[in-house]
Design a protein around this motif. Structure first.
Motif, PDB file in Angstrom:
ATOM      1  N   GLU A   1     -11.044  -1.932 -79.546  1.00 15.58           N
ATOM      2  CA  GLU A   1     -12.143  -1.640 -78.630  1.00 15.58           C
ATOM      3  C   GLU A   1     -11.596  -0.905 -77.417  1.00 15.58           C
ATOM      4  O   GLU A   1     -10.394  -0.953 -77.121  1.00 15.58           O
ATOM      5  N   GLU A   2     -12.511  -0.229 -76.717  1.00 13.60           N
ATOM      6  CA  GLU A   2     -12.151   0.512 -75.514  1.00 13.60           C
ATOM      7  C   GLU A   2     -12.802  -0.146 -74.312  1.00 13.60           C
ATOM      8  O   GLU A   2     -13.948  -0.621 -74.396  1.00 13.60           O
ATOM      9  N   PHE A   3     -12.090  -0.134 -73.182  1.00 14.84           N
ATOM     10  CA  PHE A   3     -12.554  -0.813 -71.980  1.00 14.84           C
ATOM     11  C   PHE A   3     -12.360   0.076 -70.752  1.00 14.84           C
ATOM     12  O   PHE A   3     -11.397   0.835 -70.662  1.00 14.84           O
TER      13      PHE A   3
ATOM     14  N   THR B   1     -12.018  -0.709 -66.616  1.00 17.60           N
ATOM     15  CA  THR B   1     -11.830  -1.843 -65.723  1.00 17.60           C
ATOM     16  C   THR B   1     -11.634  -1.374 -64.302  1.00 17.60           C
ATOM     17  O   THR B   1     -11.231  -0.227 -64.055  1.00 17.60           O
TER      18      THR B   1
ATOM     19  N   THR C   1     -15.863  -3.274 -68.407  1.00 19.74           N
ATOM     20  CA  THR C   1     -16.893  -2.662 -69.231  1.00 19.74           C
ATOM     21  C   THR C   1     -16.347  -2.473 -70.634  1.00 19.74           C
ATOM     22  O   THR C   1     -15.272  -1.887 -70.814  1.00 19.74           O
ATOM     23  N   ASP C   2     -17.057  -2.987 -71.618  1.00 20.35           N
ATOM     24  CA  ASP C   2     -16.704  -2.768 -73.017  1.00 20.35           C
ATOM     25  C   ASP C   2     -17.356  -1.457 -73.442  1.00 20.35           C
ATOM     26  O   ASP C   2     -18.565  -1.400 -73.695  1.00 20.35           O
TER      27      ASP C   2
ATOM     28  N   THR D   1     -17.051   0.080 -76.110  1.00 21.28           N
ATOM     29  CA  THR D   1     -17.383   0.090 -77.529  1.00 21.28           C
ATOM     30  C   THR D   1     -18.759  -0.515 -77.777  1.00 21.28           C
ATOM     31  O   THR D   1     -19.572   0.020 -78.542  1.00 21.28           O
ATOM     32  N   THR D   2     -19.050  -1.634 -77.113  1.00 25.10           N
ATOM     33  CA  THR D   2     -20.332  -2.330 -77.339  1.00 25.10           C
ATOM     34  C   THR D   2     -21.355  -2.066 -76.247  1.00 25.10           C
ATOM     35  O   THR D   2     -22.536  -2.356 -76.420  1.00 25.10           O
TER      36      THR D   2
ATOM     37  N   HIS E   1     -21.159  -5.116 -70.025  1.00 27.50           N
ATOM     38  CA  HIS E   1     -20.636  -4.830 -68.685  1.00 27.50           C
ATOM     39  C   HIS E   1     -20.645  -6.109 -67.854  1.00 27.50           C
ATOM     40  O   HIS E   1     -21.675  -6.783 -67.758  1.00 27.50           O
TER      41      HIS E   1
ATOM     42  N   ASP F   1     -13.779 -13.463 -69.287  1.00 29.31           N
ATOM     43  CA  ASP F   1     -13.400 -12.063 -69.160  1.00 29.31           C
ATOM     44  C   ASP F   1     -12.282 -11.958 -68.141  1.00 29.31           C
ATOM     45  O   ASP F   1     -12.414 -12.462 -67.009  1.00 29.31           O
TER      46      ASP F   1
ATOM     47  N   HIS G   1     -11.844 -10.917 -73.636  1.00 32.41           N
ATOM     48  CA  HIS G   1     -13.285 -10.621 -73.662  1.00 32.41           C
ATOM     49  C   HIS G   1     -13.873 -11.083 -74.983  1.00 32.41           C
ATOM     50  O   HIS G   1     -13.251 -10.927 -76.053  1.00 32.41           O
ATOM     51  N   ASP G   2     -15.057 -11.662 -74.927  1.00 27.01           N
ATOM     52  CA  ASP G   2     -15.808 -12.027 -76.121  1.00 27.01           C
ATOM     53  C   ASP G   2     -15.013 -12.983 -77.010  1.00 27.01           C
ATOM     54  O   ASP G   2     -15.054 -12.898 -78.242  1.00 27.01           O
TER      55      ASP G   2
END
Length: 353
Positions: A70-72, A74, A92-93, A95-96, A99, A145, A191-192
């Motif tokens: 995934e990309e973030f 920050t 902030t994700d 990919t999905t 935020h 997070d 995250h997640d």
């Protein structure tokens, strides 16, 4: 989803230090002061100025234990305005689209380090280091997070303006300002329910000034920190008076090797290509920008539209904070007749008073 109720504002940092600051509940007894010459690494630490902030942003790619990527984006900032200190953490994700953002209205420990550099501690949030090599940490209240990052830079700090001083600086006088424009970032993102090993690019600013009491309440800006794939970076700062015409276009081209060259203000301009209205605050921001610099233009596009910073402070503060748009963007354009690509960390601060 990240806690939508906890969206924060990065550039809370500009809590309006002026006669109009009474509306923010912040006492001010300052007059404008000319920014002195800048010296590193001594000036990495805290100053006695009315306004000061340290700012770190990153564009990261990470892989979890299962191999998923995934990309973030920050952000971690520490800002002191007229005696009020606010810290910010944002993740902030990309990919999905999720935020998360949170702010602390507190009094973190600030200290200069022997021989240069600095340390700031605010519980689970903090930064310390010198010379582009820093350790960063930030976490949500729940701990769901979080970031733990190390930065490094093969390039020296870029002195913005002329020798690290921008004058004039919009409606507020002058400011001391330097940037680490080509940071490498490595570490972890939580995250997640997963932990990602991440790496990527970052940018850091450190700025401090004593504002003109009449100008701060009127100040708004469009700010673009551009990293091109050919090794050049641009810092473009277009300040406005109450959101109207640009009153002080400023910027620097940072060439490979770290040489910072002030840009001709006559060649700097921005044109909004569209707008985005926040479903959370109802505030409308410009979105998508054509930015002109000497020798060409960039088209800057948000990686996702909802990267608003609408801060909920913990603990609650007695003054309201400005809302702004702060996000990771892609860049395409033409400079000196050649196509260029890259990224931008973009901040749009509309009028706040």
């Amino acid at each position: 989803m990240f806690g939508l109720a906890m969206r924060r504002s990065l550039s809370m940092l500009l809590v309006m230090v002026t006669a109009g600051v009474a509306a923010w509940g912040i006492p001010v007894a300052r007059v404008a002061a000319e920014a002195p010459p800048l010296s590193l690494p001594a000036d990495e630490g805290p100053h006695s100025s009315a306004v000061e902030w340290w700012y770190f942003v990153g564009d990261l790619t990470g892989t979890d234990a299962t191999g998923d990527t995934e990309e973030f984006g920050t952000l971690l900032t520490f800002s002191r305005v007229a005696g009020v200190t606010v810290s910010d953490f944002e993740l902030t994700d990309l990919t999905t689209g999720a935020h998360y953002s949170e702010g602390h209205a507190a009094a973190p420990s600030e200290a200069a380090l022997p021989g240069g550099g600095f340390r700031i501690d605010d519980g689970d949030w903090g930064v310390h280091g010198v010379g582009g090599s820093y350790e960063l940490r930030g976490a949500s209240q729940s701990g769901a997070d979080a970031i733990t990052l190390e930065t490094s830079s093969a390039e020296p700090a870029a002195l913005e303006g002329r020798d690290g001083v921008i004058r004039p600086y919009g409606t507020v006088g002058s400011t001391s300002y330097y940037s680490w424009t080509d940071l490498r970032m490595n570490g972890t993102v939580r995250h997640d329910g997963r932990t990602f090993t991440v790496s990527g690019a970052g940018w850091s600013d450190h700025q401090w000034f004593d504002p003109d009491p009449g100008g701060m309440a009127r100040l708004s800006w469009d700010w673009f920190a551009v990293q091109l794939t050919d090794g050049r970076q641009y810092m473009i700062y277009l300040t406005r008076d109450h959101g109207g015409p640009i009153v002080n276009p400023a910027g620097n081209l940072i060439r490979p090797g770290g040489r910072s060259v002030p840009l001709d203000p006559a060649g700097l301009a921005v044109h909004a290509l569209g707008s985005w209205t926040s479903p959370d605050t109802g505030k409308t921001y410009s979105s998508g920008w054509q930015v002109s610099v000497p020798g060409g233009t960039f088209t800057i596009t948000a990686r996702q539209p909802n990267q608003e910073s609408a801060q909920l402070l913990t603990p609650p503060a007695s003054y309201r904070m400005p809302q702004l748009w702060e996000g990771v963007c892609s860049v395409t354009g033409t400079i000196d007749g050649r196509p260029v690509t890259g990224r931008s960390f973009t901040e749009i601060l509309p009028p706040t008073m």
